[in-house]
Scaffold this motif. Structure first.
Motif, PDB file in Angstrom:
ATOM      1  N   PHE A 186      -5.906  -0.691   2.299  1.00  0.00           N
ATOM      2  CA  PHE A 186      -5.987  -1.438   1.041  1.00  0.00           C
ATOM      3  C   PHE A 186      -4.596  -1.813   0.505  1.00  0.00           C
ATOM      4  CE2 PHE A 186      -9.959   1.094   0.951  1.00  0.00           C
ATOM      5  CZ  PHE A 186     -10.876   0.057   0.824  1.00  0.00           C
ATOM      6  N   GLU A 187      -3.550  -1.286   1.121  1.00  0.00           N
ATOM      7  CA  GLU A 187      -2.202  -1.505   0.592  1.00  0.00           C
ATOM      8  C   GLU A 187      -1.746  -2.958   0.758  1.00  0.00           C
ATOM      9  OE1 GLU A 187      -2.517   2.718   2.129  1.00  0.00           O
ATOM     10  OE2 GLU A 187      -2.926   0.716   2.945  1.00  0.00           O
ATOM     11  N   GLN A 188      -0.994  -3.421  -0.221  1.00  0.00           N
ATOM     12  CA  GLN A 188      -0.282  -4.696  -0.134  1.00  0.00           C
ATOM     13  C   GLN A 188       1.174  -4.412  -0.485  1.00  0.00           C
ATOM     14  OE1 GLN A 188      -2.042  -8.034  -2.251  1.00  0.00           O
ATOM     15  NE2 GLN A 188      -4.089  -7.137  -2.085  1.00  0.00           N
ATOM     16  N   THR A 189       2.082  -4.665   0.452  1.00  0.00           N
ATOM     17  CA  THR A 189       3.500  -4.378   0.239  1.00  0.00           C
ATOM     18  C   THR A 189       4.280  -5.682   0.108  1.00  0.00           C
ATOM     19  OG1 THR A 189       3.328  -2.328   1.522  1.00  0.00           O
ATOM     20  CG2 THR A 189       5.534  -3.213   1.157  1.00  0.00           C
ATOM     21  N   LEU A 190       4.900  -5.871  -1.036  1.00  0.00           N
ATOM     22  CA  LEU A 190       5.682  -7.067  -1.323  1.00  0.00           C
ATOM     23  C   LEU A 190       7.134  -6.674  -1.566  1.00  0.00           C
ATOM     24  CD1 LEU A 190       2.739  -8.055  -1.767  1.00  0.00           C
ATOM     25  CD2 LEU A 190       3.575  -9.390  -3.705  1.00  0.00           C
ATOM     26  N   ARG A 191       8.039  -7.566  -1.249  1.00  0.00           N
ATOM     27  CA  ARG A 191       9.464  -7.297  -1.445  1.00  0.00           C
ATOM     28  C   ARG A 191       9.916  -7.828  -2.801  1.00  0.00           C
ATOM     29  NH1 ARG A 191      13.911  -7.846   3.237  1.00  0.00           N
ATOM     30  NH2 ARG A 191      12.529  -6.170   3.934  1.00  0.00           N
ATOM     31  N   SER A 192      10.769  -7.073  -3.465  1.00  0.00           N
ATOM     32  CA  SER A 192      11.323  -7.538  -4.739  1.00  0.00           C
ATOM     33  C   SER A 192      12.272  -8.701  -4.504  1.00  0.00           C
ATOM     34  CB  SER A 192      12.044  -6.409  -5.466  1.00  0.00           C
ATOM     35  OG  SER A 192      13.174  -5.970  -4.714  1.00  0.00           O
TER      36      SER A 192
END
Length: 346
Positions: A186-192
């Motif tokens: 379920f994870e969504q990893t976005l970069r700052s």
């Protein structure tokens, strides 16, 4: 600062001849103990000398290896410390580090500890779908340092102490996270991509609020990843209402991070009572208090996370004394809505 035509200069800029010009914060020599200041657009970064750490190189201590979720090797902590970008050193993350203190005029200076959840319960997947883990990206992976909440598809709300002194692109923002060491799918990893920090004071803890813009957008899914509900302008919680603090922080003062996201129910405390506990000079107008005296509360690693009251996010977890020893203090979100709208709409 506002120009003659009504345009507002962002933090880190000043009005010069009718234009917003970047302020060179390095002129004030903010980096301590031999640290080198590097001016950036709208901010600055301190490159610390060996043995120093903190956003302004203000702390000196041996650096033991903290728990580093999502990191392939604990050596990453020691190596990155040598390069002045120590993982998990954000104000409030303990991990064996000496916790910073706010220098106040009052007799009981609180600590800006990355608060943790003490005496709470493990959440279920999707119980707090607006919650994110803010993770500092190092050479060997990313490490949880603070909590945060989703404002819209590409902005999150967190504490200024979590991002102060770091470059805009140095974080991963993980939504849909429940267990830091287990991939659920379920994870969504976005970069700052960009950080907007308010006029944060490391002396008083005032204005401990920041917005992180991500380089791509979250995909919203009901009950998994959703934007947070915010209060009305200057809305106050009802007297005696129970609130909920959420985070991956320590579960006792001598412990370590919780792998699982946890929550704890705590009572809202009005400003007058909070001033009796922490001292009259400690509680600013834009702070809100909740918690008990011992047994249940927040601790290292929870800073930046939400305090929910009556279904909306009333607070951003900021500081406390000895974790759950006294009620903890949060930044009062309802006092910053105009500032939040300014940056998420720009």
């Amino acid at each position: 600062m506002e120009t003659s035509d009504g345009f507002i200069c962002q933090p880190g800029f000043e009005l010069v001849s009718g234009e917003c010009v970047d302020v060179d914060e390095c002129l004030t020599s903010p980096c301590l103990h031999g640290g080198t200041c590097v001016n950036e657009r709208g901010g600055y970064t301190c490159r610390c000398a060996t043995g120093q750490y903190g956003g302004e190189c203000q702390y000196s201590a041996p650096v033991p290896t903290p728990l580093t979720p999502h990191t392939s090797s604990p050596t990453a902590v020691l190596l990155s410390a040598g390069f002045g970008v120590l993982l998990c050193l954000v104000l409030g993350v303990k991990g064996g580090l000496v916790p910073p203190r706010v220098k106040l005029l009052g007799p009981k200076p609180p600590r800006l500890d990355h608060s943790r959840i003490v005496g709470g319960d493990v959440t279920t997947q999707g119980q707090f779908p607006s919650m994110v883990s803010l993770q500092h990206r190092g050479m060997f992976g990313s490490t949880h340092v603070c909590g945060g909440t989703i404002l819209n598809a590409n902005h999150i709300l967190t504490a200024a102490q979590c991002v102060k002194g770091y470059s805009s692109g140095s974080f991963d923002v993980v939504a849909g996270e429940q267990n830091l060491n287990h991939v659920s799918g379920f994870e969504q990893t976005l970069r700052s991509e960009h950080i907007e920090m308010h006029d944060y004071s490391t002396t008083t803890g005032a204005n401990d609020i920041a917005i992180v813009r991500t380089s791509t957008s979250f995909v919203f899914e009901a009950g998994v990843v959703e934007p947070v509900a915010l209060p009305a302008d200057y809305q106050e919680p009802a007297p005696g209402v129970m609130c909920t603090a959420v985070g991956w922080g320590y579960t006792d003062i001598n412990g370590d991070y919780s792998e699982d996201l946890r929550f704890v129910e705590v009572p809202y405390i009005d400003d007058a009572k909070c001033m009796e506990i922490h001292g009259p000079d400690s509680i600013m107008l834009d702070m809100i208090c909740a918690g008990y005296t011992g047994g249940r509360g927040t601790c290292y690693g929870d800073a930046g996370g939400p305090l929910f009251c009556e279904g909306v996010q009333q607070g951003i977890i900021s500081w406390g004394e000895e974790c759950d020893a006294t009620p903890f203090v949060s930044t009062q979100v309802s006092h910053y809505l105009d500032w939040i709208r300014l940056f998420i709409d720009s």
